[in-house]
Design a protein around this motif. Structure first.
Motif, short mmCIF file in Angstrom:
data_model
loop_
_atom_site.label_atom_id
_atom_site.label_comp_id
_atom_site.label_asym_id
_atom_site.label_seq_id
_atom_site.Cartn_x
_atom_site.Cartn_y
_atom_site.Cartn_z
N ASP A 67 -5.52 -2.20 -4.78
CA ASP A 67 -5.54 -1.17 -3.74
C ASP A 67 -4.87 -1.71 -2.48
OD1 ASP A 67 -6.92 0.51 -5.43
OD2 ASP A 67 -8.89 0.04 -4.58
N PRO A 68 -4.26 -0.83 -1.67
CA PRO A 68 -3.66 -1.27 -0.41
C PRO A 68 -4.68 -2.04 0.43
CG PRO A 68 -3.07 1.00 -0.87
CD PRO A 68 -4.10 0.61 -1.89
N GLN A 69 -4.21 -3.10 1.07
CA GLN A 69 -5.08 -3.98 1.85
C GLN A 69 -4.69 -3.94 3.32
OE1 GLN A 69 -7.67 -5.89 0.22
NE2 GLN A 69 -7.04 -4.42 -1.35
N SER A 70 -5.69 -3.77 4.21
CA SER A 70 -5.43 -3.64 5.64
C SER A 70 -6.03 -4.78 6.44
CB SER A 70 -5.98 -2.31 6.17
OG SER A 70 -5.30 -1.21 5.60
N ASN A 71 -5.28 -5.23 7.43
CA ASN A 71 -5.78 -6.11 8.49
C ASN A 71 -5.52 -5.35 9.79
OD1 ASN A 71 -6.30 -8.42 6.78
ND2 ASN A 71 -4.08 -8.75 6.72
N GLY A 72 -6.45 -4.48 10.19
CA GLY A 72 -6.17 -3.63 11.33
C GLY A 72 -4.95 -2.77 11.02
N PRO A 73 -3.92 -2.78 11.88
CA PRO A 73 -2.74 -1.95 11.65
C PRO A 73 -1.80 -2.48 10.56
CG PRO A 73 -2.45 -3.29 13.61
CD PRO A 73 -3.87 -3.49 13.17
N GLN A 74 -1.97 -3.73 10.18
CA GLN A 74 -1.14 -4.31 9.13
C GLN A 74 -1.67 -3.90 7.75
OE1 GLN A 74 -1.68 -8.52 8.10
NE2 GLN A 74 0.54 -8.79 8.18
N PHE A 75 -0.75 -3.62 6.81
CA PHE A 75 -1.24 -3.37 5.45
C PHE A 75 -0.24 -3.86 4.42
CE2 PHE A 75 1.24 0.48 6.16
CZ PHE A 75 1.79 0.77 4.92
N GLY A 120 -3.45 -15.73 -8.36
CA GLY A 120 -3.13 -15.42 -6.98
C GLY A 120 -2.68 -13.98 -6.82
N PHE A 121 -1.92 -13.73 -5.76
CA PHE A 121 -1.44 -12.39 -5.44
C PHE A 121 0.02 -12.43 -5.02
CE2 PHE A 121 -5.98 -12.23 -4.65
CZ PHE A 121 -6.36 -11.02 -5.21
N TRP A 122 0.76 -11.40 -5.46
CA TRP A 122 2.06 -11.07 -4.89
C TRP A 122 1.81 -9.93 -3.92
CZ3 TRP A 122 6.72 -13.39 -5.31
CH2 TRP A 122 6.95 -14.25 -6.39
N LEU A 123 2.26 -10.05 -2.67
CA LEU A 123 2.02 -9.03 -1.64
C LEU A 123 3.33 -8.57 -1.02
CD1 LEU A 123 -1.00 -10.74 0.17
CD2 LEU A 123 -1.10 -8.95 -1.58
N TRP A 124 3.39 -7.28 -0.69
CA TRP A 124 4.56 -6.68 -0.05
C TRP A 124 4.11 -5.95 1.20
CZ3 TRP A 124 9.37 -6.21 1.19
CH2 TRP A 124 9.93 -5.00 1.56
N GLU A 125 4.70 -6.33 2.34
CA GLU A 125 4.41 -5.66 3.62
C GLU A 125 5.60 -4.77 3.99
OE1 GLU A 125 2.83 -6.69 8.13
OE2 GLU A 125 3.89 -8.25 6.99
N PRO A 126 5.51 -3.46 3.76
CA PRO A 126 6.64 -2.56 4.00
C PRO A 126 7.16 -2.60 5.45
CG PRO A 126 4.93 -1.45 2.73
CD PRO A 126 4.34 -2.74 3.21
N ALA A 127 6.25 -2.74 6.40
CA ALA A 127 6.64 -2.65 7.81
C ALA A 127 7.57 -3.77 8.24
CB ALA A 127 5.39 -2.66 8.69
N THR A 128 7.48 -4.93 7.61
CA THR A 128 8.27 -6.09 8.04
C THR A 128 9.22 -6.61 6.97
OG1 THR A 128 6.59 -7.69 7.30
CG2 THR A 128 6.39 -6.82 9.55
N LYS A 149 -1.90 -0.54 -15.59
CA LYS A 149 -2.77 0.59 -15.30
C LYS A 149 -2.78 0.81 -13.79
CE LYS A 149 -5.88 -0.27 -19.22
NZ LYS A 149 -7.28 -0.58 -19.63
N PRO A 150 -2.87 2.06 -13.33
CA PRO A 150 -2.90 2.32 -11.89
C PRO A 150 -4.09 1.65 -11.22
CG PRO A 150 -2.46 4.34 -13.11
CD PRO A 150 -2.87 3.31 -14.12
N ASN A 151 -3.98 1.38 -9.93
CA ASN A 151 -5.09 0.80 -9.17
C ASN A 151 -6.19 1.83 -8.97
OD1 ASN A 151 -2.80 1.78 -7.44
ND2 ASN A 151 -4.39 1.70 -5.87
N ARG A 152 -7.37 1.36 -8.65
CA ARG A 152 -8.56 2.21 -8.55
C ARG A 152 -8.39 3.35 -7.55
NH1 ARG A 152 -14.12 2.24 -9.37
NH2 ARG A 152 -15.34 3.17 -7.69
N ALA A 153 -7.88 3.05 -6.36
CA ALA A 153 -7.73 4.09 -5.33
C ALA A 153 -6.75 5.17 -5.78
CB ALA A 153 -7.25 3.46 -4.03
N ASN A 173 -4.32 2.04 9.76
CA ASN A 173 -3.52 3.20 9.40
C ASN A 173 -4.33 4.07 8.43
OD1 ASN A 173 -1.61 5.01 8.35
ND2 ASN A 173 0.04 3.52 8.47
N ASP A 174 -4.54 5.33 8.77
CA ASP A 174 -5.35 6.21 7.91
C ASP A 174 -4.49 7.11 7.03
OD1 ASP A 174 -4.36 7.92 9.81
OD2 ASP A 174 -6.30 8.67 10.51
N ASP A 175 -3.20 6.81 6.96
CA ASP A 175 -2.29 7.63 6.16
C ASP A 175 -1.50 6.75 5.18
OD1 ASP A 175 -1.02 9.95 5.32
OD2 ASP A 175 0.64 9.68 6.73
N ILE A 176 -2.21 5.89 4.45
CA ILE A 176 -1.59 4.99 3.49
C ILE A 176 -1.65 5.61 2.10
CG2 ILE A 176 -1.69 2.70 2.42
CD1 ILE A 176 -2.97 1.67 4.98
#
Length: 237
Positions: free
Chosen positions: A63-71, A95-103, A203-207, A12-15
């Motif tokens: 920063d947002p993380q992508s696996n192909g179309p998944q982010f 570790g990491f806490w992750l949120w996948e908006p699509a699912t 603090k905000p993420n780098r991207a 996805n190029d519009d994240i």
């Protein structure tokens, strides 16, 4: 029919790069947090041992993380736990806490220097104030891996964590690790819980920072162009 798209490569190029604005149920959890008193109930030879604990948890936006179309949007965390009456760290976890908006999926990855790692998964609405995640031994998705001694003596069958965000800005965790302790009947419920208050802002993420710099430069350039046009028009008049 597969629940995943046929195209597994195109990203996805519009994240939106602003992670802090897109954390869904994890919103409000970024920053530095401290909690006291909490409680840890651990297995001992003669029965459960309850201890008073204090927590320091640092959660930083990534920063947002992508696996192909998944982010994913997410938070990198470091949790340090002290036990009352002891000088050294009682528990050290990263570790990491992750949120996948699509699912609507929340993921917690955790590793501790006792030679153990787990991958817990749950579901929640974007505005959820409470959610629960589960990891189970033997699962290939939300699994648990332990070093040989822990697998022999304190085998973790299941891990559950419930997070609740409170109206006063604090949040709490209540987690239970179900252990098969060698030589003991049944499963031992190793429980930890605490309520945390924020003591440091995130603090905000780098991207996000880079995007804000570009946007600021763009607005400045547009302002200069507009001012130049006005000056040119004034000269003509």
């Amino acid at each position: 029919m597969s629940k995943f798209p046929a195209d597994i490569f195109t990203e996805n190029d519009d994240i939106d790069p602003h992670t802090l604005n897109n954390l869904g149920p994890l919103s409000g959890m970024a920053g530095v947090w401290k909690g006291y008193p909490g409680e840890d109930v651990a297995p001992k030879e003669n029965g459960p041992d309850a201890s008073v604990i204090s927590d320091t948890i640092v959660l930083e936006p990534i920063d947002p993380q992508s696996n192909g179309p998944q982010f994913f949007y997410g938070l990198r965390y470091h949790q340090q736990v002290l036990k009352r009456g002891e000088d050294g760290l009682f528990h050290d976890q990263v570790g990491f806490w992750l949120w996948e908006p699509a699912t609507g999926t929340i993921i917690l990855t955790l590793s501790i220097p006792r030679g153990q790692t787990a991958f817990a998964i749950g579901k929640a609405a974007p505005d959820a104030k409470s959610f629960e995640l589960v990891a189970r031994r033997g699962e290939t998705v939300n699994g648990i891996c332990s070093n040989p001694f822990l697998e022999h003596a304190f085998r973790t069958e299941e891990f559950r964590i419930k997070v609740t965000k409170h109206a006063d800005g604090t949040w709490s965790y209540d987690q239970t690790t179900f252990l098969k302790v060698r030589g003991q009947d049944g499963l031992f419920e190793h429980r930890d819980h605490n309520r945390l208050k924020r003591v440091g802002k995130p603090k905000p993420n780098r991207a996000a920072l880079k995007a804000d710099v570009r946007e600021k430069a763009k607005k400045a350039a547009a302002g200069k162009k507009k001012a130049a046009s006005k000056a040119k028009a004034a000269v003509k008049n």
